[in-house]
Scaffold this active site. Sequence first.
Site, PDB file in Angstrom:
ATOM      1  N   HIS A  28     -43.326  12.560 -37.650  1.00  0.00           N
ATOM      2  CA  HIS A  28     -44.304  11.633 -36.715  1.00  0.00           C
ATOM      3  C   HIS A  28     -45.677  11.436 -37.477  1.00  0.00           C
ATOM      4  O   HIS A  28     -46.006  12.605 -37.731  1.00  0.00           O
ATOM      5  CB  HIS A  28     -44.287  12.052 -35.431  1.00  0.00           C
ATOM      6  CG  HIS A  28     -44.955  13.333 -35.030  1.00  0.00           C
ATOM      7  ND1 HIS A  28     -46.116  13.460 -34.721  1.00  0.00           N
ATOM      8  CD2 HIS A  28     -44.266  14.535 -34.921  1.00  0.00           C
ATOM      9  CE1 HIS A  28     -46.326  14.943 -34.451  1.00  0.00           C
ATOM     10  NE2 HIS A  28     -45.057  15.572 -34.528  1.00  0.00           N
ATOM     11  N   ASP A  85     -48.149   9.959 -35.971  1.00  0.00           N
ATOM     12  CA  ASP A  85     -49.159   9.926 -35.223  1.00  0.00           C
ATOM     13  C   ASP A  85     -49.447  11.557 -34.715  1.00  0.00           C
ATOM     14  O   ASP A  85     -48.971  12.485 -35.097  1.00  0.00           O
ATOM     15  CB  ASP A  85     -48.816   9.378 -33.476  1.00  0.00           C
ATOM     16  CG  ASP A  85     -47.521  10.355 -33.043  1.00  0.00           C
ATOM     17  OD1 ASP A  85     -46.596  10.667 -33.792  1.00  0.00           O
ATOM     18  OD2 ASP A  85     -47.835  10.203 -31.950  1.00  0.00           O
ATOM     19  N   GLU A 144     -45.485   7.643 -32.144  1.00  0.00           N
ATOM     20  CA  GLU A 144     -45.621   7.940 -31.113  1.00  0.00           C
ATOM     21  C   GLU A 144     -44.844   9.136 -30.164  1.00  0.00           C
ATOM     22  O   GLU A 144     -44.756   9.090 -29.280  1.00  0.00           O
ATOM     23  CB  GLU A 144     -45.192   6.727 -29.790  1.00  0.00           C
ATOM     24  CG  GLU A 144     -44.080   6.026 -30.007  1.00  0.00           C
ATOM     25  CD  GLU A 144     -43.900   4.507 -28.941  1.00  0.00           C
ATOM     26  OE1 GLU A 144     -44.871   4.327 -28.492  1.00  0.00           O
ATOM     27  OE2 GLU A 144     -42.849   4.219 -29.032  1.00  0.00           O
ATOM     28  N   HIS A 152     -69.319  14.945   4.387  1.00  0.00           N
ATOM     29  CA  HIS A 152     -70.073  16.028   4.830  1.00  0.00           C
ATOM     30  C   HIS A 152     -69.229  17.234   5.098  1.00  0.00           C
ATOM     31  O   HIS A 152     -68.559  16.899   6.022  1.00  0.00           O
ATOM     32  CB  HIS A 152     -71.138  15.609   5.721  1.00  0.00           C
ATOM     33  CG  HIS A 152     -72.193  16.659   5.659  1.00  0.00           C
ATOM     34  ND1 HIS A 152     -72.062  18.102   6.255  1.00  0.00           N
ATOM     35  CD2 HIS A 152     -73.578  16.643   5.142  1.00  0.00           C
ATOM     36  CE1 HIS A 152     -72.856  19.040   6.378  1.00  0.00           C
ATOM     37  NE2 HIS A 152     -74.195  18.044   5.623  1.00  0.00           N
TER      38      HIS A 152
END
Length: 457
Positions: free
Chosen positions: A86, A88, A152, A213
Amino acid sequence: MEKALAYALEKRERFLADLIELLKIQSVSADPQRDAEVRRSAQWTADFLAKIGMDNAAVLETGGHPAVYADWLHAPGKPTILIYGHHDVQPEDPIDKWTTPPFDPVISDGYIRGRGTSDDKAQYMTHLFALEALLKTNGTLPCNIKVFIEGEEEGGKGMTHDFVRDNAKMLACDAVAISDTSWMSPTRPSIVYALRGIAYFEINVQGPDRDLHSGVYGGMVQNPLNAVGKLIASFQDADGNILVEGLYDDVVKLTAEERAEFASVQEPEDEIAADLKVPQLWGEAGYTAVERNWGRPSFDVHGIWGGFTGEGSKTVIAAEGGFKISFRLVANQEPEKIAKLVAAHVEKHCPPGVTATTTYLHGGTPVMVPADSAFIQAAADAFEQTFGKRPALVREGASIPITAVFQEALHAPAILVGYGLNEDNIHSPDEKFKVDHFYGGIDCNLRLYEAFAKVKV
Ligand code: BES
Ligand code: MN
Ligand code: MN
């Protein structure tokens, strides 16, 4: 072969210079801002394959980030090997923890340092340089080769899996060779025959429609962040058992033989603990660390958000919060089935007074390669000739999701011949890859293709 080895030796400096060019491309697939960079690393890789004389080199549109393909199919009667990697890489953050810049690689103390060195650019480039050495010296390869480098693996839309299913004919092969894993230790070359799967989720918890609060409203409403804590706690008991109903249903139990085999290759637990600087290792009761990592599902929280985390104190009940989790899976768990169980678990355990939504982000099926595959034995021979030691056959706790898709769609075993080390800091600051493993990987691949060529198919 000898000529190719000599060529690889002679071209070492140039190989390193080419690799550095590729490493400078910021192909971070998870970052939409850098889509063009992911495309640039695909183009660089395709151009390289064309330049060394591979056929049909092209950038492929997947619908997600582009992949790269090339082939050389002039060895009739010989096996066809699909080389996968890969292009990426993981995001570089936290950037201030890097000693050298992530995308300006530096060679020092025997390491190539930068993002994407070990995972996975230097690793897949060991194959492409080996192919160059063979094509430039012999003009031929010992077996048929297809190259498929995706964009990817680390993130993005994950369209490449469907692309593989839709293009099974183009990618048809006898075995897939993948260099994207690590050795047991620097002195223990390893071939991986099993990977865990994964199922990854984001869970969002919504309370009141505004921050409150905590004095004015405290005690009147379910605090969404308290609910986040309760929900997270609901996933696992104190003994490390995962409490998602049905999650263990499809888990294949470890056999006594497997447990003995794991015990024979594992690193001592106290050494792992010492290395990680933790007081002790921890996990599912009744299993050793290596059994838990290789053969059992695991559960991890990856991030928790919401409320006030600034300096000092603020008495607030935040309107919303959330967290990311994943489960590592083992044979025969299926991520889609786990996704349904996890959604049901969240629904059942969501504390009253808030709502929780579960998003299944992605998954990968666990992988098991028949350890007696002739291609594994061939790879072990190549490792032994190169590194002087028979490699350990090991499993891996991490995942390479596309591997299961290859096995299912192409009916070919995945041969996980990685050259990384646990010390490489993949996914972390100061990622690095041993220069010796870069050159050793190239030499080993030359022997690997020759050994694969001898396998009868
Ligand atoms: N190359 C790794 C997987 C790996 C790491 C194998 C170390 C062996 C040793 C791969 O790039 C990776 O990071 N996989 C991810 C998959 C996830 C993003 C779906 C993982 O395992 O987390
Ligand atoms: Mn990888
Ligand atoms: Mn990775």
